[in-house]
Design an enzyme around this catalytic site. Structure first.
Site, short mmCIF file in Angstrom:
data_model
loop_
_atom_site.label_atom_id
_atom_site.label_comp_id
_atom_site.label_asym_id
_atom_site.label_seq_id
_atom_site.Cartn_x
_atom_site.Cartn_y
_atom_site.Cartn_z
N HIS A 70 0.83 -1.22 0.00
CA HIS A 70 0.00 0.00 0.00
C HIS A 70 0.86 1.26 0.00
O HIS A 70 2.05 1.25 0.34
CB HIS A 70 -0.91 0.00 1.23
CG HIS A 70 -0.15 -0.05 2.52
ND1 HIS A 70 0.43 1.07 3.09
CD2 HIS A 70 0.15 -1.09 3.34
CE1 HIS A 70 1.05 0.73 4.20
NE2 HIS A 70 0.90 -0.57 4.38
N GLU B 196 -2.89 -7.35 7.30
CA GLU B 196 -1.58 -7.25 7.94
C GLU B 196 -1.57 -7.98 9.28
O GLU B 196 -2.62 -8.20 9.91
CB GLU B 196 -1.21 -5.77 8.13
CG GLU B 196 0.17 -5.52 8.74
CD GLU B 196 1.34 -6.07 7.93
OE1 GLU B 196 1.37 -7.30 7.69
OE2 GLU B 196 2.24 -5.28 7.56
#
Length: 203
Positions: free
Chosen positions: A14, A99
């Site tokens: 990201h 994550e």
């Protein structure tokens, strides 16, 4: 030991968040992209769109972590490709690509605990171990790679460390924000990793 299927895939971490900029451990905390991260996602999308525009078809679907910073990045890439090529690459969210949870360390400075977490089995309170992260990441990506379609996976830095472990590559290597990678199995070296330069993107 977790091991990744020998099939090519693409990976994109990201774009930047304020916590990235401040050097804080994000983990499972859902922090959005900042303005820099939004622009990084656009540049990554333009670089990937240029590959499609040149006649390549590097990947045929996008799989994203559900966390906002990754999903926004994935949607931006999808939009850039559609705008440049009139091609809408399917995008789906995969919760297994989220994550790692750093437990009590989330929101604190990345510190002396991080390397022992990777190398020595140290697990902060309420956190996920690196071993568990590696197993989850490899399981998720192996399921994705069982399809004949080449994927782009949009996710996170620590999760990619788990994938590096499953690829038998050096693990503690920092992955920059929003820099696309092409990963290709190689019988001699294990894996080839090609970095797609953002400066090649048309702005």
């Amino acid at each position: 030991m977790s091991q990744l299927i020998s099939r090519p895939y693409w990976y994109l971490r990201h774009g930047e968040t304020d916590w990235n900029r401040q050097g804080l451990a994000q983990g499972s905390t859902d922090i959005p992209l900042n303005a820099t991260g939004e622009q990084q996602a656009v540049l990554a999308g333009k670089a990937l769109a240029d590959l499609f525009r040149s006649g390549q078809k590097p990947f045929s679907r996008i799989l994203s972590s559900p966390l906002t910073r990754a999903l926004t990045t994935a949607k931006t890439v999808q939009a850039m490709i559609e705008e440049a090529c009139a091609l809408r690459v399917p995008l789906e969210v995969n919760d297994e690509l989220r994550e790692v949870c750093f437990g009590v360390q989330e929101g604190t400075l990345m510190g002396d605990w991080y390397k022992p977490w990777i190398e020595e089995g140290f697990v902060p309170q309420d956190a996920e171990s690196f071993h568990a992260l590696t197993a989850r990441a490899a399981r998720a990506v192996n399921t994705i790679l069982n399809s004949p379609e080449t994927p782009l996976i949009v996710a996170h830095g620590a999760l990619f460390r788990g994938l590096r472990s499953a690829m038998q590559l050096p693990v503690d290597v920092r992955l920059p924000n929003a820099v696309p990678l092409a990963l290709t199995p190689n019988k001699q070296t294990g894996w080839d990793i090609e970095i797609i330069p953002l400066q090649a993107a048309r702005i």
